[in-house]
Enzyme design. Structure first.
Site, PDB file in Angstrom:
ATOM      1  N   ASN A 166      -6.290  -5.632   7.852  1.00 46.74           N
ATOM      2  CA  ASN A 166      -6.792  -4.856   6.731  1.00 46.74           C
ATOM      3  C   ASN A 166      -8.070  -5.567   6.299  1.00 46.74           C
ATOM      4  O   ASN A 166      -8.013  -6.591   5.624  1.00 46.74           O
ATOM      5  CB  ASN A 166      -5.752  -4.800   5.614  1.00 46.74           C
ATOM      6  CG  ASN A 166      -4.462  -4.138   6.088  1.00 46.74           C
ATOM      7  OD1 ASN A 166      -4.497  -3.192   6.876  1.00 46.74           O
ATOM      8  ND2 ASN A 166      -3.334  -4.634   5.633  1.00 46.74           N
ATOM      9  N   HIS A 181      -6.737 -12.347   7.796  1.00 47.79           N
ATOM     10  CA  HIS A 181      -5.443 -12.528   8.461  1.00 47.79           C
ATOM     11  C   HIS A 181      -5.149 -11.339   9.366  1.00 47.79           C
ATOM     12  O   HIS A 181      -5.496 -10.209   9.050  1.00 47.79           O
ATOM     13  CB  HIS A 181      -4.314 -12.728   7.450  1.00 47.79           C
ATOM     14  CG  HIS A 181      -4.233 -11.670   6.400  1.00 47.79           C
ATOM     15  ND1 HIS A 181      -5.091 -11.628   5.323  1.00 47.79           N
ATOM     16  CD2 HIS A 181      -3.413 -10.603   6.263  1.00 47.79           C
ATOM     17  CE1 HIS A 181      -4.797 -10.599   4.556  1.00 47.79           C
ATOM     18  NE2 HIS A 181      -3.785  -9.945   5.107  1.00 47.79           N
ATOM     19  N   ILE A 226       5.886 -12.823   4.041  1.00 48.80           N
ATOM     20  CA  ILE A 226       6.998 -12.944   3.100  1.00 48.80           C
ATOM     21  C   ILE A 226       7.778 -11.627   2.961  1.00 48.80           C
ATOM     22  O   ILE A 226       8.975 -11.634   2.644  1.00 48.80           O
ATOM     23  CB  ILE A 226       6.457 -13.453   1.730  1.00 48.80           C
ATOM     24  CG1 ILE A 226       7.533 -14.134   0.923  1.00 48.80           C
ATOM     25  CG2 ILE A 226       5.782 -12.354   0.933  1.00 48.80           C
ATOM     26  CD1 ILE A 226       6.990 -14.955  -0.261  1.00 48.80           C
ATOM     27  N   HIS A 251      -2.151  -9.246  11.064  1.00 50.01           N
ATOM     28  CA  HIS A 251      -0.711  -8.972  11.052  1.00 50.01           C
ATOM     29  C   HIS A 251      -0.259  -8.752  12.493  1.00 50.01           C
ATOM     30  O   HIS A 251      -0.885  -7.992  13.240  1.00 50.01           O
ATOM     31  CB  HIS A 251      -0.409  -7.677  10.281  1.00 50.01           C
ATOM     32  CG  HIS A 251      -0.693  -7.735   8.814  1.00 50.01           C
ATOM     33  ND1 HIS A 251       0.294  -7.887   7.876  1.00 50.01           N
ATOM     34  CD2 HIS A 251      -1.851  -7.633   8.114  1.00 50.01           C
ATOM     35  CE1 HIS A 251      -0.231  -7.873   6.660  1.00 50.01           C
ATOM     36  NE2 HIS A 251      -1.542  -7.715   6.777  1.00 50.01           N
TER      37      HIS A 251
HETATM   38  P1  5GP Z   1      -2.891  -7.585   3.273  1.00 53.72           P
HETATM   39  O1  5GP Z   1      -2.545  -6.326   2.542  1.00 53.72           O
HETATM   40  O2  5GP Z   1      -3.853  -8.451   2.483  1.00 53.72           O
HETATM   41  O3  5GP Z   1      -3.365  -7.307   4.658  1.00 53.72           O
HETATM   42  O4  5GP Z   1      -1.526  -8.350   3.446  1.00 53.72           O
HETATM   43  C1  5GP Z   1      -1.197  -9.524   2.803  1.00 53.72           C
HETATM   44  C2  5GP Z   1       0.186  -9.903   3.287  1.00 53.72           C
HETATM   45  O5  5GP Z   1       0.476 -11.207   2.798  1.00 53.72           O
HETATM   46  C3  5GP Z   1       1.294  -8.981   2.768  1.00 53.72           C
HETATM   47  O6  5GP Z   1       1.934  -8.356   3.881  1.00 53.72           O
HETATM   48  C4  5GP Z   1       2.208  -9.906   1.984  1.00 53.72           C
HETATM   49  O7  5GP Z   1       3.578  -9.616   2.173  1.00 53.72           O
HETATM   50  C5  5GP Z   1       1.834 -11.281   2.489  1.00 53.72           C
HETATM   51  N1  5GP Z   1       1.966 -12.332   1.489  1.00 53.72           N
HETATM   52  C6  5GP Z   1       1.494 -12.299   0.219  1.00 53.72           C
HETATM   53  N2  5GP Z   1       1.779 -13.454  -0.410  1.00 53.72           N
HETATM   54  C7  5GP Z   1       2.436 -14.235   0.490  1.00 53.72           C
HETATM   55  C8  5GP Z   1       2.988 -15.548   0.410  1.00 53.72           C
HETATM   56  O8  5GP Z   1       2.927 -16.239  -0.601  1.00 53.72           O
HETATM   57  N3  5GP Z   1       3.580 -16.036   1.531  1.00 53.72           N
HETATM   58  C9  5GP Z   1       3.655 -15.305   2.683  1.00 53.72           C
HETATM   59  N4  5GP Z   1       4.270 -15.850   3.731  1.00 53.72           N
HETATM   60  N5  5GP Z   1       3.146 -14.049   2.787  1.00 53.72           N
HETATM   61  C10 5GP Z   1       2.547 -13.524   1.697  1.00 53.72           C
END
Ligand code: 5GP
Ligand code: ZN
Length: 134
Positions: free
Chosen positions: A86, A99, A31, A101
């Protein structure tokens, strides 16, 4: 997991821009992209991190990373991409559903990777002795 945002995306309860989907894996746009096309590749089954996930799921994820990476290169013209996990909150994980990236890179996009250091005199051997898998 009922209160997991990515499980809700997988279930279709929250909309997302889907790049790829199969039995095991969903790939959708982050997002808040680092660069346009920044995609999250997630297992459909809820796992918190890499260690929780079974080998089959991890293999399926890597196959999808390759597919989406190819599409970013061929169809978006990205000359390369970064793959980052992460893994756990200490590593910056905010959403507790495993997840990967996939961040397409553009020449001169200014994205800086992490800073590196040098090992101290005996540090490499000491750390290796602790973590070496035999
Ligand atoms: P993390 O820091 O956990 O590796 O990254 C989580 C990622 O999920 C972030 O880059 C954030 O922008 C993305 N994200 C969080 N909430 C949502 C959402 O509701 N929809 C989408 N498409 N991405 C999300
Ligand atoms: Zn989940």
């Amino acid at each position: 997991m009922s209160n997991c945002i990515f499980c809700k995306i997988i279930a279709g309860e929250i909309p997302s821009y889907k790049v790829y989907e199969d039995e095991f894996v969903l790939a959708f746009f982050d997002i808040n992209p680092v660069n346009p096309g920044h995609t999250l590749v997630v297992p459909k089954k809820h796992f918190a991190n890499i260690e929780e996930a079974d080998e089959e799921t991890l293999c399926q994820i890597v196959k999808v990373l390759k597919k989406v990476g190819l599409s970013l290169k061929k169809n978006l013209g990205a000359p390369g991409y970064n793959v980052q996990v992460n893994n756990d909150p200490a590593a910056g994980q905010i959403v507790p559903h495993l997840h990967f990236h996939l961040v397409p890179r553009a020449d001169g996009d200014g994205l800086k990777l992490w800073p590196q250091k040098k090992y101290l005199e005996t540090e490499a051997e000491e750390v290796l002795n602790k973590i070496k898998i035999t």
